[in-house]
Design a protein around this motif. Structure first.
Motif, PDB file in Angstrom:
ATOM      1  N   THR A  16       0.838  -1.198   0.000  1.00  0.00           N
ATOM      2  CA  THR A  16       0.000   0.000   0.000  1.00  0.00           C
ATOM      3  C   THR A  16       0.876   1.253   0.000  1.00  0.00           C
ATOM      4  O   THR A  16       0.603   2.204  -0.745  1.00  0.00           O
ATOM      5  N   ASP A  53      -3.255  -2.871  -5.805  1.00  0.00           N
ATOM      6  CA  ASP A  53      -4.488  -2.759  -5.022  1.00  0.00           C
ATOM      7  C   ASP A  53      -5.084  -4.148  -4.795  1.00  0.00           C
ATOM      8  O   ASP A  53      -5.501  -4.487  -3.688  1.00  0.00           O
ATOM      9  N   ASP A  74      -5.224   1.560   2.774  1.00  0.00           N
ATOM     10  CA  ASP A  74      -5.498   0.938   1.474  1.00  0.00           C
ATOM     11  C   ASP A  74      -6.525   1.721   0.660  1.00  0.00           C
ATOM     12  O   ASP A  74      -6.260   2.081  -0.487  1.00  0.00           O
TER      13      ASP A  74
END
Length: 189
Positions: A16, A53, A74
């Protein structure tokens, strides 16, 4: 009490964090004149960030490495990546400013809704509709970033813009869906 580093420096959290850095790098490459090489580099950066992601979420769930920091960072990293692409594509003429505005306003509103819900003790997980929206955003924005002339698809930008318009519809729809699901929070005294 101090949290152990192992709860902060998990693989998903590091991925992240890298997505944040890649978003900054993407902005830099989208500032330059979009030669084939520069645009191709920007596209590769965007794809790596978009795929990260999925990777960090998969890894966190698969290896029970979900952390409070990850739950916060995130979705923010996702928003920073999409915001970077949306804003940086406006001056290139590949994306109308109003489309970016609607998408960004929805993101701000949903983030606010989640914050209010969280303060009421309600955790709002990403919905399937939200994930579909993100997928369409990534595909459409990737097509708009990709350099012209590399592939024999003359209407690549038009296709990318069409996909972004689908993402726009999903963006508004999922925003309304979040509001509907959280309506009881706002109806309380």
């Amino acid at each position: 009490m101090k949290k152990p580093a192992s709860k902060i420096l998990t693989v998903p959290n590091i991925i992240t964090g890298i997505r944040f850095l890649l978003s900054g790098l993407l902005a830099i490459f989208l500032i330059f004149e979009q030669t084939t090489t520069i645009a191709l580099i920007a596209f590769v950066i965007f794809v790596i960030a978009a795929v990260s992601d999925w990777v960090d979420g998969y890894y966190a769930r698969r290896y029970q490495a979900v952390t409070v920091l990850g739950k916060l960072m995130d979705p923010l990293a996702d928003k920073v990546l999409v915001t970077t692409a949306l804003v940086m594509l406006i001056p290139t003429g590949r994306l109308p400013a109003w489309v970016a505005l609607v998408i960004l306003c929805r993101e701000i509103v949903v983030t606010g809704l989640r914050g209010v819900a969280s303060s009421s003790g309600i955790v709002v997980a990403a919905s399937g509709l939200g994930k579909l929206k993100s997928t369409f955003q990534y595909i459409g924005l990737g097509a708009l970033i990709f350099p012209l002339g590399v592939l024999p698809i003359p209407a690549l930008y038009q296709i990318g813009l069409f996909v972004v318009y689908i993402a726009l519809i999903l963006t508004v729809w999922s925003g309304l869906d979040y509001f509907y699901k959280l309506r009881r929070v706002f109806l309380e005294d």
